[in-house]
Design a protein around this motif. Structure first.
Motif, PDB file in Angstrom:
ATOM      1  N   ALA A 184       0.812  -1.185   0.000  1.00  0.00           N
ATOM      2  CA  ALA A 184       0.000   0.000   0.000  1.00  0.00           C
ATOM      3  C   ALA A 184       0.863   1.259   0.000  1.00  0.00           C
ATOM      4  O   ALA A 184       0.425   2.292  -0.453  1.00  0.00           O
ATOM      5  N   ALA A 185       2.077   1.152   0.515  1.00  0.00           N
ATOM      6  CA  ALA A 185       2.970   2.306   0.581  1.00  0.00           C
ATOM      7  C   ALA A 185       3.761   2.487  -0.706  1.00  0.00           C
ATOM      8  O   ALA A 185       4.514   3.435  -0.847  1.00  0.00           O
ATOM      9  N   GLY A 186       3.636   1.551  -1.641  1.00  0.00           N
ATOM     10  CA  GLY A 186       4.316   1.682  -2.919  1.00  0.00           C
ATOM     11  C   GLY A 186       5.610   0.911  -3.038  1.00  0.00           C
ATOM     12  O   GLY A 186       6.326   1.067  -4.013  1.00  0.00           O
ATOM     13  N   ALA A 187       5.937   0.068  -2.082  1.00  0.00           N
ATOM     14  CA  ALA A 187       7.172  -0.712  -2.153  1.00  0.00           C
ATOM     15  C   ALA A 187       7.065  -1.774  -3.243  1.00  0.00           C
ATOM     16  O   ALA A 187       6.015  -2.383  -3.427  1.00  0.00           O
ATOM     17  N   ASP A 188       8.169  -1.989  -3.964  1.00  0.00           N
ATOM     18  CA  ASP A 188       8.202  -3.015  -5.006  1.00  0.00           C
ATOM     19  C   ASP A 188       8.596  -4.377  -4.459  1.00  0.00           C
ATOM     20  O   ASP A 188       8.491  -5.380  -5.153  1.00  0.00           O
ATOM     21  N   GLY A 189       9.099  -4.424  -3.239  1.00  0.00           N
ATOM     22  CA  GLY A 189       9.534  -5.667  -2.628  1.00  0.00           C
ATOM     23  C   GLY A 189       9.845  -5.435  -1.168  1.00  0.00           C
ATOM     24  O   GLY A 189       9.805  -4.302  -0.680  1.00  0.00           O
ATOM     25  N   VAL A 190      10.137  -6.521  -0.468  1.00  0.00           N
ATOM     26  CA  VAL A 190      10.460  -6.440   0.952  1.00  0.00           C
ATOM     27  C   VAL A 190      11.859  -7.007   1.151  1.00  0.00           C
ATOM     28  O   VAL A 190      12.166  -8.099   0.675  1.00  0.00           O
ATOM     29  N   PHE A 191      12.698  -6.269   1.852  1.00  0.00           N
ATOM     30  CA  PHE A 191      14.067  -6.668   2.117  1.00  0.00           C
ATOM     31  C   PHE A 191      14.160  -7.121   3.563  1.00  0.00           C
ATOM     32  O   PHE A 191      13.821  -6.376   4.472  1.00  0.00           O
ATOM     33  N   VAL A 192      14.613  -8.351   3.779  1.00  0.00           N
ATOM     34  CA  VAL A 192      14.698  -8.911   5.120  1.00  0.00           C
ATOM     35  C   VAL A 192      16.140  -9.355   5.378  1.00  0.00           C
ATOM     36  O   VAL A 192      16.482 -10.516   5.160  1.00  0.00           O
ATOM     37  N   PRO A 193      17.012  -8.438   5.832  1.00  0.00           N
ATOM     38  CA  PRO A 193      18.398  -8.813   6.088  1.00  0.00           C
ATOM     39  C   PRO A 193      18.495  -9.765   7.289  1.00  0.00           C
ATOM     40  O   PRO A 193      17.737  -9.663   8.237  1.00  0.00           O
ATOM     41  N   GLY A 194      19.437 -10.701   7.195  1.00  0.00           N
ATOM     42  CA  GLY A 194      19.689 -11.606   8.307  1.00  0.00           C
ATOM     43  C   GLY A 194      18.769 -12.808   8.376  1.00  0.00           C
ATOM     44  O   GLY A 194      18.883 -13.617   9.281  1.00  0.00           O
ATOM     45  N   THR A 195      17.858 -12.942   7.442  1.00  0.00           N
ATOM     46  CA  THR A 195      16.924 -14.067   7.454  1.00  0.00           C
ATOM     47  C   THR A 195      17.231 -14.978   6.284  1.00  0.00           C
ATOM     48  O   THR A 195      16.878 -14.669   5.152  1.00  0.00           O
ATOM     49  N   VAL A 196      17.906 -16.096   6.573  1.00  0.00           N
ATOM     50  CA  VAL A 196      18.229 -17.052   5.520  1.00  0.00           C
ATOM     51  C   VAL A 196      17.847 -18.485   5.888  1.00  0.00           C
ATOM     52  O   VAL A 196      18.067 -19.395   5.098  1.00  0.00           O
ATOM     53  N   ASP A 197      17.278 -18.678   7.070  1.00  0.00           N
ATOM     54  CA  ASP A 197      16.811 -20.008   7.446  1.00  0.00           C
ATOM     55  C   ASP A 197      15.727 -20.433   6.463  1.00  0.00           C
ATOM     56  O   ASP A 197      14.744 -19.701   6.272  1.00  0.00           O
ATOM     57  N   PRO A 198      15.881 -21.583   5.796  1.00  0.00           N
ATOM     58  CA  PRO A 198      14.924 -21.974   4.760  1.00  0.00           C
ATOM     59  C   PRO A 198      13.460 -21.989   5.203  1.00  0.00           C
ATOM     60  O   PRO A 198      12.589 -21.530   4.466  1.00  0.00           O
ATOM     61  N   ARG A 199      13.181 -22.469   6.399  1.00  0.00           N
ATOM     62  CA  ARG A 199      11.785 -22.495   6.867  1.00  0.00           C
ATOM     63  C   ARG A 199      11.235 -21.081   7.056  1.00  0.00           C
ATOM     64  O   ARG A 199      10.103 -20.795   6.685  1.00  0.00           O
ATOM     65  N   THR A 200      12.054 -20.208   7.608  1.00  0.00           N
ATOM     66  CA  THR A 200      11.633 -18.820   7.808  1.00  0.00           C
ATOM     67  C   THR A 200      11.433 -18.125   6.470  1.00  0.00           C
ATOM     68  O   THR A 200      10.448 -17.405   6.272  1.00  0.00           O
ATOM     69  N   VAL A 201      12.369 -18.337   5.555  1.00  0.00           N
ATOM     70  CA  VAL A 201      12.267 -17.724   4.225  1.00  0.00           C
ATOM     71  C   VAL A 201      10.992 -18.186   3.525  1.00  0.00           C
ATOM     72  O   VAL A 201      10.243 -17.375   2.977  1.00  0.00           O
ATOM     73  N   ALA A 202      10.723 -19.484   3.548  1.00  0.00           N
ATOM     74  CA  ALA A 202       9.514 -20.007   2.905  1.00  0.00           C
ATOM     75  C   ALA A 202       8.254 -19.410   3.527  1.00  0.00           C
ATOM     76  O   ALA A 202       7.309 -19.058   2.818  1.00  0.00           O
ATOM     77  N   ALA A 203       8.251 -19.262   4.850  1.00  0.00           N
ATOM     78  CA  ALA A 203       7.098 -18.669   5.534  1.00  0.00           C
ATOM     79  C   ALA A 203       6.920 -17.209   5.138  1.00  0.00           C
ATOM     80  O   ALA A 203       5.788 -16.745   4.923  1.00  0.00           O
ATOM     81  N   LEU A 204       8.017 -16.471   5.027  1.00  0.00           N
ATOM     82  CA  LEU A 204       7.939 -15.063   4.623  1.00  0.00           C
ATOM     83  C   LEU A 204       7.424 -14.928   3.195  1.00  0.00           C
ATOM     84  O   LEU A 204       6.586 -14.077   2.901  1.00  0.00           O
ATOM     85  N   VAL A 205       7.947 -15.774   2.291  1.00  0.00           N
ATOM     86  CA  VAL A 205       7.488 -15.744   0.898  1.00  0.00           C
ATOM     87  C   VAL A 205       5.987 -15.993   0.829  1.00  0.00           C
ATOM     88  O   VAL A 205       5.265 -15.310   0.095  1.00  0.00           O
ATOM     89  N   ALA A 206       5.513 -16.951   1.618  1.00  0.00           N
ATOM     90  CA  ALA A 206       4.089 -17.278   1.608  1.00  0.00           C
ATOM     91  C   ALA A 206       3.232 -16.169   2.209  1.00  0.00           C
ATOM     92  O   ALA A 206       2.085 -15.960   1.790  1.00  0.00           O
ATOM     93  N   ALA A 207       3.780 -15.431   3.176  1.00  0.00           N
ATOM     94  CA  ALA A 207       2.978 -14.442   3.908  1.00  0.00           C
ATOM     95  C   ALA A 207       3.044 -13.023   3.348  1.00  0.00           C
ATOM     96  O   ALA A 207       2.155 -12.219   3.610  1.00  0.00           O
ATOM     97  N   ILE A 208       4.090 -12.726   2.590  1.00  0.00           N
ATOM     98  CA  ILE A 208       4.274 -11.344   2.111  1.00  0.00           C
ATOM     99  C   ILE A 208       3.833 -11.256   0.652  1.00  0.00           C
ATOM    100  O   ILE A 208       4.367 -11.958  -0.202  1.00  0.00           O
ATOM    101  N   PRO A 209       2.885 -10.388   0.363  1.00  0.00           N
ATOM    102  CA  PRO A 209       2.384 -10.271  -1.015  1.00  0.00           C
ATOM    103  C   PRO A 209       3.250  -9.361  -1.893  1.00  0.00           C
ATOM    104  O   PRO A 209       2.756  -8.510  -2.614  1.00  0.00           O
ATOM    105  N   ALA A 210       4.565  -9.527  -1.791  1.00  0.00           N
ATOM    106  CA  ALA A 210       5.521  -8.757  -2.586  1.00  0.00           C
ATOM    107  C   ALA A 210       6.787  -9.595  -2.712  1.00  0.00           C
ATOM    108  O   ALA A 210       6.997 -10.520  -1.921  1.00  0.00           O
ATOM    109  N   PRO A 211       7.638  -9.302  -3.693  1.00  0.00           N
ATOM    110  CA  PRO A 211       8.892 -10.045  -3.830  1.00  0.00           C
ATOM    111  C   PRO A 211       9.750  -9.928  -2.570  1.00  0.00           C
ATOM    112  O   PRO A 211       9.861  -8.849  -1.980  1.00  0.00           O
TER     113      PRO A 211
END
Length: 96
Positions: A1-28
């Motif tokens: 809604a704020a106009g972001a083209d994607g979400v940057f999440v530094p420090g998060t590379v755990d595969p389970r966490t990454v998969a959960a973020l991809v599923a929950a965030i409606p942006a790249p």
């Protein structure tokens, strides 16, 4: 809604966490990777849109500077410089 083209999440590379973020965030999803992070191909399979190396490349270069200085001032040798790129190679990289 704020106009972001994607979400940057530094420090998060755990595969389970990454998969959960991809599923929950409606942006790249963009992650900051480094030693210990899954390979790029695995992050891509998890749905990561962009992998950044951030300042780690500069930090690795600083480590080479330190190794070269310690070697030159200690043993008086220059082995730390063995994998250096010559100017022609660097110039060619800049053309691509």
């Amino acid at each position: 809604a704020a106009g972001a083209d994607g979400v940057f999440v530094p420090g998060t590379v755990d595969p389970r966490t990454v998969a959960a973020l991809v599923a929950a965030i409606p942006a790249p999803l963009n992650v900051l990777a480094g030693p210990g992070a899954p390979p790029v191909a695995e992050l891509a399979r998890l749905g990561v849109a962009r992998v950044s190396l951030g300042s780690a490349v500069a930090e690795a270069a600083y480590a080479v500077v330190r190794r070269a200085a310690v070697e030159a001032l200690g043993d008086g040798t220059y082995g730390a410089l063995a994998d250096a790129l010559d100017y022609g190679t660097i110039n060619e990289l800049m053309r691509d």
